[in-house]
Design a protein around this motif. Sequence first.
Motif, PDB file in Angstrom:
ATOM      1  N   HIS A 498       0.685  -1.249   0.061  1.00  0.00           N
ATOM      2  CA  HIS A 498      -0.126   0.438  -0.054  1.00  0.00           C
ATOM      3  C   HIS A 498       0.854   1.194  -0.141  1.00  0.00           C
ATOM      4  CE1 HIS A 498      -3.102  -3.295   1.576  1.00  0.00           C
ATOM      5  NE2 HIS A 498      -3.642  -2.415   0.943  1.00  0.00           N
ATOM      6  N   HIS A 499       2.163   1.167   0.460  1.00  0.00           N
ATOM      7  CA  HIS A 499       2.924   2.287   0.437  1.00  0.00           C
ATOM      8  C   HIS A 499       4.137   2.254  -0.805  1.00  0.00           C
ATOM      9  CE1 HIS A 499       2.079   1.978   4.940  1.00  0.00           C
ATOM     10  NE2 HIS A 499       1.213   2.538   4.354  1.00  0.00           N
ATOM     11  N   ALA A 500       3.548   1.483  -1.822  1.00  0.00           N
ATOM     12  CA  ALA A 500       4.741   1.516  -2.883  1.00  0.00           C
ATOM     13  C   ALA A 500       5.100   2.802  -3.385  1.00  0.00           C
ATOM     14  CB  ALA A 500       4.220   0.341  -4.047  1.00  0.00           C
ATOM     15  N   GLN A 501       4.208   3.397  -3.563  1.00  0.00           N
ATOM     16  CA  GLN A 501       4.431   4.701  -4.422  1.00  0.00           C
ATOM     17  C   GLN A 501       5.435   5.887  -3.395  1.00  0.00           C
ATOM     18  OE1 GLN A 501       3.914   5.667  -7.442  1.00  0.00           O
ATOM     19  NE2 GLN A 501       3.332   3.375  -7.718  1.00  0.00           N
ATOM     20  N   LYS A 502       5.439   5.643  -2.018  1.00  0.00           N
ATOM     21  CA  LYS A 502       6.219   6.469  -1.138  1.00  0.00           C
ATOM     22  C   LYS A 502       7.603   6.423  -1.529  1.00  0.00           C
ATOM     23  CE  LYS A 502       4.744   7.333   3.147  1.00  0.00           C
ATOM     24  NZ  LYS A 502       4.397   7.009   4.432  1.00  0.00           N
ATOM     25  N   LEU A 503       7.802   5.083  -2.002  1.00  0.00           N
ATOM     26  CA  LEU A 503       9.366   4.672  -1.972  1.00  0.00           C
ATOM     27  C   LEU A 503      10.230   5.806  -3.157  1.00  0.00           C
ATOM     28  CD1 LEU A 503       8.763   0.808  -2.460  1.00  0.00           C
ATOM     29  CD2 LEU A 503       9.954   2.050  -0.614  1.00  0.00           C
ATOM     30  N   PHE A 504       9.552   6.612  -3.789  1.00  0.00           N
ATOM     31  CA  PHE A 504      10.025   7.152  -4.709  1.00  0.00           C
ATOM     32  C   PHE A 504      10.142   8.652  -4.566  1.00  0.00           C
ATOM     33  CE2 PHE A 504       8.530   3.328  -6.995  1.00  0.00           C
ATOM     34  CZ  PHE A 504       9.957   2.741  -7.361  1.00  0.00           C
ATOM     35  N   GLY A 505       9.328   9.055  -3.314  1.00  0.00           N
ATOM     36  CA  GLY A 505       9.195  10.587  -3.052  1.00  0.00           C
ATOM     37  C   GLY A 505      10.779  10.867  -2.630  1.00  0.00           C
ATOM     38  N   MET A 506      10.988  12.259  -2.548  1.00  0.00           N
ATOM     39  CA  MET A 506      12.024  12.764  -1.643  1.00  0.00           C
ATOM     40  C   MET A 506      11.863  12.404  -0.155  1.00  0.00           C
ATOM     41  SD  MET A 506      14.540  14.404  -3.514  1.00  0.00           S
ATOM     42  CE  MET A 506      15.095  15.901  -2.398  1.00  0.00           C
ATOM     43  N   PHE A 507      13.139  12.075   0.521  1.00  0.00           N
ATOM     44  CA  PHE A 507      13.160  11.986   1.950  1.00  0.00           C
ATOM     45  C   PHE A 507      12.188  11.074   2.438  1.00  0.00           C
ATOM     46  CE2 PHE A 507      14.464  16.220   1.330  1.00  0.00           C
ATOM     47  CZ  PHE A 507      16.000  15.986   1.243  1.00  0.00           C
ATOM     48  N   GLY A 518      20.315   5.326   5.478  1.00  0.00           N
ATOM     49  CA  GLY A 518      19.835   6.073   4.221  1.00  0.00           C
ATOM     50  C   GLY A 518      19.457   7.452   4.285  1.00  0.00           C
ATOM     51  N   THR A 519      19.223   8.147   3.058  1.00  0.00           N
ATOM     52  CA  THR A 519      18.959   9.366   3.176  1.00  0.00           C
ATOM     53  C   THR A 519      17.313   9.444   2.438  1.00  0.00           C
ATOM     54  OG1 THR A 519      19.568   9.625   0.735  1.00  0.00           O
ATOM     55  CG2 THR A 519      21.196  10.230   2.575  1.00  0.00           C
ATOM     56  N   GLY A 520      16.865   8.509   1.859  1.00  0.00           N
ATOM     57  CA  GLY A 520      15.599   8.543   1.269  1.00  0.00           C
ATOM     58  C   GLY A 520      15.556   9.320   0.113  1.00  0.00           C
ATOM     59  N   VAL A 521      16.585   9.315  -0.640  1.00  0.00           N
ATOM     60  CA  VAL A 521      17.152  10.367  -1.981  1.00  0.00           C
ATOM     61  C   VAL A 521      17.351   9.409  -2.905  1.00  0.00           C
ATOM     62  CG1 VAL A 521      18.161  12.262  -2.832  1.00  0.00           C
ATOM     63  CG2 VAL A 521      17.496  12.319  -0.721  1.00  0.00           C
ATOM     64  N   GLY A 522      17.758   8.275  -2.640  1.00  0.00           N
ATOM     65  CA  GLY A 522      18.338   7.176  -3.777  1.00  0.00           C
ATOM     66  C   GLY A 522      17.299   6.812  -4.766  1.00  0.00           C
ATOM     67  N   LEU A 523      16.134   6.257  -4.344  1.00  0.00           N
ATOM     68  CA  LEU A 523      14.963   5.884  -5.373  1.00  0.00           C
ATOM     69  C   LEU A 523      14.443   7.071  -5.814  1.00  0.00           C
ATOM     70  CD1 LEU A 523      13.459   3.052  -3.145  1.00  0.00           C
ATOM     71  CD2 LEU A 523      14.762   2.974  -5.205  1.00  0.00           C
ATOM     72  N   ALA A 524      14.511   8.340  -5.247  1.00  0.00           N
ATOM     73  CA  ALA A 524      14.024   9.493  -6.158  1.00  0.00           C
ATOM     74  C   ALA A 524      14.756  10.049  -7.191  1.00  0.00           C
ATOM     75  CB  ALA A 524      13.873  10.769  -5.061  1.00  0.00           C
ATOM     76  N   THR A 525      16.159   9.724  -6.984  1.00  0.00           N
ATOM     77  CA  THR A 525      17.001  10.021  -7.851  1.00  0.00           C
ATOM     78  C   THR A 525      16.797   9.014  -9.009  1.00  0.00           C
ATOM     79  OG1 THR A 525      18.674  10.910  -6.381  1.00  0.00           O
ATOM     80  CG2 THR A 525      19.366  10.271  -8.480  1.00  0.00           C
ATOM     81  N   VAL A 526      16.854   7.930  -8.723  1.00  0.00           N
ATOM     82  CA  VAL A 526      16.590   6.700  -9.705  1.00  0.00           C
ATOM     83  C   VAL A 526      15.333   7.003 -10.765  1.00  0.00           C
ATOM     84  CG1 VAL A 526      15.990   4.294 -10.163  1.00  0.00           C
ATOM     85  CG2 VAL A 526      17.732   4.822  -8.395  1.00  0.00           C
ATOM     86  N   ARG A 527      14.166   7.300  -9.929  1.00  0.00           N
ATOM     87  CA  ARG A 527      12.997   7.691 -10.799  1.00  0.00           C
ATOM     88  C   ARG A 527      13.334   8.994 -11.733  1.00  0.00           C
ATOM     89  NH1 ARG A 527       8.949  11.394  -9.923  1.00  0.00           N
ATOM     90  NH2 ARG A 527       6.922  10.672 -10.927  1.00  0.00           N
TER      91      ARG A 527
END
Length: 557
Positions: A498-507, A518-527
């Motif tokens: 249910h929280h899949a989309q939150k993975l790609f948000g900043m922080f 981690g910083t929570g920025v890595g997957l946002a950068t990948v996206r």
Amino acid sequence: MLGLAESPLSSVAGKASWHQQGVSDLTPYQYYELRGETWYCLVQTGDLGNPGLQAAIDGGLPYAQIGNLLLPWTTGEPYYQDTYDQQTDRLAGVVQQIATTATLTVTAGEKPLGVLAVALFEPLPWTRTYRAVLETTVRSLSLALERAEQASQFEEERAALMAFTAFTEQVGNETEELALVRRAMALLQDIGPFDVSYFELQDEAYQIRAWTRGFPEETLVHTGGPADWPSFAQAAAARQATFVDDWNDERREILQTGAYGAVAFQPFFHAEQVSSMLVMAARSTQCWSERDKGVFRAVGRSLSLALERAEQARQLAAQRDALDARSQELTAANEELEAFAYSASHDLRTPVRHVMGFTELAKRALEATPNDKVSQSLDVVQTAAVRMNTLIDAMLTLSRTVQHSLVFKKTALSDLVVQAQRDVGLEFGQHPVRWQIQPLPQVLGDPDLLQQVMTNLLGNAVKYSRTREASVVRVWAEDHGAEWAVSVRDNGVGFDPHHAQKLFGMFQRLHSQREFEGTGVGLATVRRIVLKHGGRISATGEVGEGATFTFTLPKPR
């Protein structure tokens, strides 16, 4: 010739010779065609012997009343009366002179066209010979009419094709509505002396928008009319060209149009609703010819296509203008956001450096007079400052990714995975990892940015599965036709889907810092990188069951 104006079919009937063999003195003859609920005599030879009967025929005979015409028309079989029954046609008082009759259906192919009637003033039995002669003559007439109809259809198709071609050549890339309409009007006037007008439906009323030269301005149609004008409503309901012969302005409720003998209507539609109407009116005829009908239909279809194309062009232009404006707004917003991120990250470094510097000085001062509680507090401050510095670095990395101009090259994904494995090995040391790398394709993309994608995804796969005895990381690609889909799967802790989309948000993080750094920025950068390449990224997983990250890359055209 009596009744309606001559048509190509009735013309052939009129030219046929009925005086053959033993029935050469059988007169008179009539050829009838059905128009609506009325029989009209289109061809007649000889005298009917009674002015009252002639007047009744000239005015048209009711469909259901005239049995001599109704019976062969409905059955398809000839109807012979050796002794004429005067009640057959309900014309008592004007048919006493008729002694013998015969009526036969005239066809073209399988389609009935009309009825040939023969009347005798003297009794005569219809012998087999007489019947054979009449039926052979009617078959010959039917063949002649069929050929005439085919010729008429060919002429109609040729005229329609010429009109369609002429209109298409004239309009070119024109997209202005009234300019298209005026070209159609001019083409229709070239085929005959017609008045042509164009109406738009606005606020439940038709308003005239264009008309040809010579169109009488004193007619009331110049003031417009209601949406339920009978002829307009009939054409709109039929959703195709309709033709009205024997125009009657009072019956049609369009007053001051009595000068016209025939009127044609072509409706146009927008979003399934009638939007406008093209009207062609003739003063010189009471009946539309097949050629004129064909040309009007062809011009109507051509104009309909041109109007649709013009509307689509206007919509595309509006969408393009809106898109350009939106693009400019987004570009400006991105530039401001990037400038803010760059400036904020640089401005934040100074106070962070001060915090780290003064913390280090304070810890040195404590060496002379140790205080465990204060030392622990300084460690917490120093750790927070280091994390803050890491977040600033991540923000700068993301900002540089956005600003980075793509350099597309043929890139082997397998080479990127090998480098990512090396980077992961340096980060996670001796933690055992079982790599399952399937054959990977070459793609078109920026190798530096795609390296960040693979390193980040493989690093996350190991990081979130290091609580297992051994990490199992599988990498594969699937060919989806126009694009490649590349997937990375691990056997780690997974996540709530249910929280899949939150993975790609900043922080955005689904696990605490104590569980996984981690910083929570890595997957946002990948996206961001995947989107810049024209692809998409998604994630699937279950808590405790591992996770799969899949991104797509378009194939080169």
